[in-house]
Design a protein around this motif. Sequence first.
Motif, PDB file in Angstrom:
ATOM      1  N   LEU A 290      16.803  65.112   0.862  1.00 60.26           N
ATOM      2  CA  LEU A 290      15.963  64.942   2.046  1.00 60.26           C
ATOM      3  C   LEU A 290      16.762  64.792   3.336  1.00 60.26           C
ATOM      4  O   LEU A 290      16.403  65.415   4.349  1.00 60.26           O
ATOM      5  N   LEU A 294      16.205  67.345   6.340  1.00 63.34           N
ATOM      6  CA  LEU A 294      15.688  66.878   7.627  1.00 63.34           C
ATOM      7  C   LEU A 294      16.599  67.289   8.772  1.00 63.34           C
ATOM      8  O   LEU A 294      16.132  67.756   9.830  1.00 63.34           O
ATOM      9  N   ALA A 297      16.130  70.932   9.319  1.00 60.98           N
ATOM     10  CA  ALA A 297      14.827  71.184   9.934  1.00 60.98           C
ATOM     11  C   ALA A 297      14.868  70.914  11.439  1.00 60.98           C
ATOM     12  O   ALA A 297      14.389  71.724  12.239  1.00 60.98           O
ATOM     13  N   ALA A 359      11.625  70.589   0.322  1.00 63.45           N
ATOM     14  CA  ALA A 359      11.570  69.558   1.365  1.00 63.45           C
ATOM     15  C   ALA A 359      11.604  70.182   2.753  1.00 63.45           C
ATOM     16  O   ALA A 359      10.860  69.761   3.663  1.00 63.45           O
ATOM     17  N   TYR A 360      12.440  71.199   2.941  1.00 60.50           N
ATOM     18  CA  TYR A 360      12.581  71.867   4.238  1.00 60.50           C
ATOM     19  C   TYR A 360      11.258  72.506   4.667  1.00 60.50           C
ATOM     20  O   TYR A 360      10.811  72.338   5.817  1.00 60.50           O
ATOM     21  N   LEU A 363       8.581  69.957   5.541  1.00 60.36           N
ATOM     22  CA  LEU A 363       8.810  69.382   6.864  1.00 60.36           C
ATOM     23  C   LEU A 363       8.364  70.326   7.974  1.00 60.36           C
ATOM     24  O   LEU A 363       7.678  69.926   8.927  1.00 60.36           O
ATOM     25  N   LEU A 364       8.727  71.608   7.849  1.00 60.04           N
ATOM     26  CA  LEU A 364       8.470  72.537   8.950  1.00 60.04           C
ATOM     27  C   LEU A 364       7.049  73.081   8.956  1.00 60.04           C
ATOM     28  O   LEU A 364       6.558  73.516  10.009  1.00 60.04           O
ATOM     29  N   MET A 367       5.710  70.258  10.937  1.00 61.45           N
ATOM     30  CA  MET A 367       6.221  70.231  12.305  1.00 61.45           C
ATOM     31  C   MET A 367       5.834  71.470  13.105  1.00 61.45           C
ATOM     32  O   MET A 367       5.760  71.422  14.338  1.00 61.45           O
TER      33      MET A 367
END
Length: 415
Positions: A290, A294, A297, A359-360, A363-364, A367
């Motif tokens: 992570l 993060l 990202a 995870a990437y 996140l995006l 976001m």
Amino acid sequence: MHSAVFLIEFGAVVLALGLLGRFAVRLKFSPVPLYLLAGLLFGAGGVVPLGGSEQFIEVGAEIGVVLLLLMLGLEYTAADLVGHLKTHARAGGVDFLLNAVPGAAAALLLGWGPVAAVVLAGVTWVSSSGVIAKVLGDLGRLGNRETPVILSILVLEDLAMALYLPILTALLAGSGWLAGGLTLGIALAAVGTVLLVAVRYGRVISRFVSSDDPEKLLLVVLGTTLLVAGVAQQLQVSAAVGAFLVGIALSGEVAENIHHLLMPLRDLFAAVFFVFFGLSTDPSTIPSVLPPALALAVLTVGTKIGTGYWAARRAGIAERGRWRAGGALVARGEFSIVIAGLAVSAGAVDPSLGPMATAYVLLLVVMGPVAARFTEPAARRIARWRGKEYPAPGPVRRSLASRPAEPEPTAAASE
């Protein structure tokens, strides 16, 4: 007994996907992260691991990739692709340098090797056309002057995938230079031939495939796509590329009709694909990756905003539109998961790459809509805080379909 277990498990998965999709619609949000989370829930190490239906889900996931790429190809004609390539090739090059290089560098810094660098470069490079199109529609920006710039970058990324995927497939298969070069040569020849045939004989092909009976049209196009995808896979070119080329070869009314017929199938099997990718990822491996996910990202949010800003500026778009273009490009999604899924299934990269890609993207995908909505207002506030002049908001053009045609505004008045 085995068939009963399969029906129960697969039925539970599809029902869960339907409920998650409805929940995402209410939130006006992409369902992709929810599907990935469902896969993590049902996979090894999850709360309710599957057994009897996992093999079927794997096959469904392969069909999902094929349908995703077919539908993507249906969005463009060969002439569109050639025109975008000529006009916006420089923007595509900037997009590649700013967004693929960070992914490749991250893989090398993590010690995953050059093959993983190529994989992670693709994951960080390609924006999510589906998420971005939905966000632009939700924000009423489909008629804005910066929107063609955004779409041009997405088209170039899609076209680049037709060359990137065969290279990736050869690397994942461990092919030598000769075999890899042969695979790339076949891919280039196939792409070039299909574009040439589609430009010159697209209408003939579409008339041949066309049928007034929706059932026959669906069977012919779906059968052709799966057949071509299978042949492409056999030639180590990638089934996804084969499906993409079939979509490009169809145009006009046929493309529109088959698009409507295949949409429900695409959505079903694409959801199954995202679930399968989640199934392939052990949730316990995500916390360790992570922090780098993060950091990557955050970095690539900045590089995508920079890409959109530069491309819009080059196209003569005013300041506000430049920031909106940059914010709109942030989201990653389906293509990033397709790329990571190919690498994970081949077993040719570090096992941590799959969890990091999950995870990437999670996140995006979250976001991306936030960046699309707030990048321009944030830039305006920062400019005012620093005492700089910022263009006052002018009339923003909404979707072109929502009002009668009018003369095109000048660049100065468009913002």
